[in-house]
Every structure is written in structure tokens, then in C-alpha cells.
Design an enzyme around this catalytic site. Sequence first.
Site, short mmCIF file in Angstrom:
data_model
loop_
_atom_site.label_atom_id
_atom_site.label_comp_id
_atom_site.label_asym_id
_atom_site.label_seq_id
_atom_site.Cartn_x
_atom_site.Cartn_y
_atom_site.Cartn_z
CG ASP A 122 -5.13 8.35 -12.13
OD1 ASP A 122 -5.27 8.06 -11.21
OD2 ASP A 122 -5.62 8.68 -13.08
CG ASN B 144 -4.90 11.38 -5.37
OD1 ASN B 144 -4.38 11.33 -6.47
ND2 ASN B 144 -5.57 10.28 -4.96
CG ASP C 174 -1.96 1.15 1.25
OD1 ASP C 174 -2.91 0.85 0.88
OD2 ASP C 174 -1.53 2.31 1.61
CD GLU D 24 -4.25 3.60 -1.09
OE1 GLU D 24 -5.15 3.21 -1.33
OE2 GLU D 24 -3.99 3.68 0.13
N1 LIG Z 1 -5.28 9.32 -8.28
C1 LIG Z 1 -5.64 8.17 -7.95
N2 LIG Z 1 -6.19 8.04 -6.62
C2 LIG Z 1 -6.86 7.08 -6.07
C3 LIG Z 1 -7.27 5.88 -6.93
N3 LIG Z 1 -7.87 4.90 -6.36
C4 LIG Z 1 -7.93 5.63 -5.05
N4 LIG Z 1 -7.14 6.70 -4.98
C5 LIG Z 1 -7.09 7.58 -3.72
O1 LIG Z 1 -6.14 6.91 -2.96
C6 LIG Z 1 -6.26 7.58 -1.63
C7 LIG Z 1 -6.22 6.65 -0.41
O2 LIG Z 1 -6.20 7.49 0.68
P1 LIG Z 1 -6.12 6.56 2.13
O3 LIG Z 1 -7.10 5.51 2.27
O4 LIG Z 1 -6.53 7.61 3.15
O5 LIG Z 1 -4.82 6.18 2.33
P2 LIG Z 1 -3.20 7.02 2.14
O6 LIG Z 1 -3.62 8.48 2.17
O7 LIG Z 1 -2.50 6.39 1.56
O8 LIG Z 1 -2.86 6.72 3.76
P3 LIG Z 1 -2.21 5.28 4.33
O9 LIG Z 1 -2.45 4.35 3.56
O10 LIG Z 1 -2.72 5.32 5.65
O11 LIG Z 1 -0.80 5.80 4.38
C8 LIG Z 1 -7.62 8.34 -1.56
O12 LIG Z 1 -7.43 9.79 -1.61
C9 LIG Z 1 -8.42 7.78 -2.81
O13 LIG Z 1 -9.05 8.99 -3.29
C10 LIG Z 1 -6.83 6.16 -8.40
O14 LIG Z 1 -7.34 5.21 -9.02
N5 LIG Z 1 -6.31 6.99 -8.77
#
Ligand SMILES: Nc1nc2c(ncn2[C@@H]2O[C@H](COP(=O)(O)OP(=O)(O)OP(=O)(O)O)[C@@H](O)[C@H]2O)c(=O)[nH]1
Length: 558
Positions: A444, A435, A427, A470
Site C-alpha cells: 500500500d 506484497n 503498471d 497496481e
Molecule cells: N498492497 C496492495 N496490493 C494490491 C492492491 N491492489 C492489488 N494488489 C496486488 O497487486 C498484485 C498484482 O499482481 P499481478 O497482477 O500478478 O502483477 P505483478 O505481480 O505486478 O506482475 P506484473 O504486472 O506482470 O509485473 C496482486 O498481488 C494484488 O493482490 C492494493 O490496493 N494494495
Amino acid sequence: MLSLISAPYGFGAVELTEPSYDYLGQELSYFFEPEGPPLSLSEAMAARHSGQFQSHHSRVLHLGSAPKPHWVYLPLHNADDKALRRTLEIGPAWIDQMNVYLLHGQQVLQAFYAGDAKPRQQRPVPNQGYLFVLDVPPGNSGLYVRFENIGSHPLVVRLLEETQQRTVAKWISFIDGAQLGYLLALIAFNLMLYSGLRDPNTLNYSVFLFIYVLLYLLSSSYINEWFWPDSNHFGILMLLVAVAWSSLHFARHFLDIPALYPRLNSLLKWGANAFMALSVLLSLSGFYVAGMRLTFIALIIYPVVMVVLGGLCLSRGLLAARYFLAASAFGLLGTATTNLALWNVLPFNTLTFNAMKIGVLLEATLLALALAYQMRQHQVARLQAEHMARTDPLTGLFNRRAFFDVSDSLWSTAMRNHRPLSVILLDIDHFKQINDQHGHATGDLVLIALSKLLQQTARHGDICVRWGGEEFLLLLPETHDVQAAHLAERLREQVERLKPAGLSITVSLGVAERGNHYSLDSLINDADQRLYSAKDAGRNQVCHQACVTCSDELGQAL
Ligand SMILES: Nc1nc2c(ncn2[C@@H]2O[C@H](COP(=O)(O)OP(=O)(O)OP(=O)(O)O)[C@@H](O)[C@H]2O)c(=O)[nH]1
């Protein structure tokens, strides 16, 4: 009267000592009978000698779409000093009735009664027409033939010497055999395809071709004895109607007209049905000539409609319509060429006479290619749809659905053979910030770069999956926990150096081995817990069974 009958035959006569394959239309003269009872031979002779026969200037005698009973005269000359045997060939095969008289002076030497309208008359030879063996004495002779027919009959007349006749018969058998064999092979192949694939287009195509073959066999007089032996015209007319109808039916469905042009489709469908019903009704109720005219009009319109439909669908981007359009154009060209040659608009020769046959063969071949191309397109579309249903569109990695399809067998094999199998869950750390700070598009790019790295690092046989937003999963057959942990550590280091879109990123990873897990779900759960342990322990680290840095209880215990 006697002096009229004994008038010389010689002028413009066909010289029998110089055998030729030529069609003799230019040597013929003709005369329409007046209304009333049929003329006798001597009345017809009198009409000729009084100058009522008209001369003719082309190789085919075509006297209209439904000519009245008429007489034809052909002068002959034998320069030899003994009688010569010649085969008189008169086509086509569907003449109702003809009386043939060979005259020398005023003496009738031979008389024949032929046609397909009366059961005991001489019948035509398939695809060659009517053959009469003449023994023509030295000097001048003449042939009188009386024709009676419902409907059009372009008249093709030749005089063949014995070896020429054998050559013609051989070539006709060969060409007909090859042509019909080819068409029957196409029909059989498409029926087999239909039985396997259930594609209605292959069935429609086979039906259309089969009706065409029947029509060909019937109009060339191969199967008159089996179908409508005393009403050949009716059979030909019915099959003409059926060919036109089935070709349009095939075209409508092949080109997907109901979906692309629903209104036009209804018009064509009901138009074709109405025309078919009207033709049949007219013919059955005694208005045969009207039915026949209607059918011929339709036969001119149908090929044009095909070409127009092909063009319309091509303009809508239907690629298989290219083949269809070419097929229809060849069909139209062939039919038009032969008809124009029969009507003396184009020169009449072997090529123009057979243009229709050639056109149909090309049409059938191109339609078969069109079907093959369409099937290929459907197959590609299905494979694409399957691929899309199994693949993550952003990264090109397997999605969860595809993972469960392929992982089952790997899991079962590992269980059965007691082989190692590990899972890594990965992860991206603080991905939300990427983002938020750099935009979704940059996020992306990060995901794409990371998935490429995973694909490059994984071995052949390992499975890379985009598990969620992610989050990524690696399923590693034949891999122990320690080896998986090494791979995970290597990945972590590579990600640190990766700098996707110029950004520094880190990842947290959880590793688990099959060990005592009873299911794949439970193994993934284990890896998930270790991933969160790695996050809890400060991110940018790997947590596995022997992990001491992460907060995993099991790792701490070890
Ligand atoms: N650009 C992009 N963002 C994505 C996609 N799928 C999910 N996300 C974003 O990934 C982010 C995941 O955030 P969180 O679940 O809070 O996790 P994190 O910020 O990585 O925090 P930790 O995992 O705790 O380190 C969210 O902002 C989603 O919008 C995608 O296909 N493209």
C-alpha cells in the site's frame, strides 16, 4: 349606608398630578362575589365599606387560573383644582366582561361596559388591553371594576396621561411591527427554502411559527374580528393546542426521533394527538375550563420535553441538537419568566413581562440557525459521499467512475477541435512479489508513493486515475504521442529513484495518442496493448508508437 358610601377615598390613593408608567397592583383591593346573581355597584360598595375587600401587595393582580367574578377597587386623588384626563389601561386583552365605574362621592361620573364576550361591548386595543378615558375631578374619587372571565387573567392596570398613552401606543406598534415582521420574514424565507429544497423540516418550522404568529395576533386582539369574534377564548385555546402540537411535530422530525428513539417517538406522537383531541373535545362539549387547564398543563410540559429531546439527541452526537437545545432552553426560560412574573414569584417589570416574546424570538432565530446548520451538514455529507464515490480511498486519485465522468468532455473537445490527446497506462513490475515478501501494508505504501509522484509530475489539466490494483492511467489533453512518451520516460526514471518504503521498484508504461481512434475506449486499449508489450519486452520500459525496444508490432514496424 350613606355614611359608608361617603367614607374617604384618600388613603393609599393614586395621585393623578404625578403621572407614572407604574403598574398599580399594589393600590388595588379586590373582592370575590358570593354565589348567586351578579352584585350591583352599590352592593359592591357596601362590601368594600364593610371591609370585605382585600388589599393586594404586588404590581399584578393574579387571582388564580379560573377566578370567580370579582370586584376591584382603585382609589384616586386629584390634587389639582381642575379635572384631569387620564387613560385607564386594563390588560390583558382577553377579558370576557368588565364594568368600570368612576365615582366621586357617591355619584357615578362615568361608566363603561367592556370585554370581548359580547359583540356590542367596548373592545380591547391590540396588545395594550382596554382603554377608558377618565375625567377625574379634583379631590378624591374611586374606581370600581367588576370582572367576569372564563379562565386565568392576570390583571395589569395603569393610569396614563395623554402623552404617556401616545408613547406607549407608539412603542407597542413599533415592537409588535418589528417582532411580527421578523417572524413573518423567517416564515417566508423557510417556505421559499421548502419550495426549493423540499426539506420537510423547513415546512414544519414555518407551520409552527405561523401558528404562533396567529396565536399572538389573536391573544393580543389584533384579529379577533376575523376569527371567532364572539368566542375569543375558544380561538386562543385551539391555537395554543396547535402551537404545542406543531412544535413537538417539528422537534420530532428535526431531531430524527423516529430513527433514534422509535418507542419514545410513538409515545410522543400518540400522546400529543390524544392530548390535542381531548382538549378540543372538552372545549367543544362545554367543559372549557377543564380543556383550558389541560392545555396549560401541556404548555408547561411541552417546553420541558423539547429540552429533554434536545439533550438526548445531543448525547447521541447529533450536532444540530446544540442549536435546538439552546433554542428550546431560551423558549422555556422566556415562558417561565413571564409566567412567574405574572404570578408574582418574580418581580414584574418590562423585561420579565416581555421575556416570553424575547424567548420566542431567540427560539425562532436559533431554530432557523439549527435548520441552516443541518442543511449544511447534509450538504457536506452529500459532497463527501460524492467525493468518496469518485475517489480511490487508498491513493486519493480519481477512480474509473470519476474518470469516465470527466474524460468524456475532454475527448469530445479534442475530437471536435482536432486537438492532440494522449494516454499513458502504467503498471508496477512484479508488484505481487512486493506484497508477498514485504506484506500488503508495504504494498500500500508503494502505491501511495507512486500516486503522489504521478500527481506531482502531471500538469494542471492532466487526469491521474488509479485504473486497477497496481495500474495507473494518465489522460493528457493537448499532448502528442512524443511528448507523452517523454513524460512516460521521465516517470519511469523517477520511479527507479523513488525507493518507496525503502524498496527498489520499476514500472512499465504504454503510451497512445488519439490519432485515428474513434473512441476513448479504443485509445485506452491501444495504450494497454503497449503496456503489455513493454512487460513482454522485459519490463521497466516505455512502449509507444515509435517504440523500437518493445515488442509492439507497430513500434517494431516504426
Ligand atoms: N498492497 C496492495 N496490493 C494490491 C492492491 N491492489 C492489488 N494488489 C496486488 O497487486 C498484485 C498484482 O499482481 P499481478 O497482477 O500478478 O502483477 P505483478 O505481480 O505486478 O506482475 P506484473 O504486472 O506482470 O509485473 C496482486 O498481488 C494484488 O493482490 C492494493 O490496493 N494494495
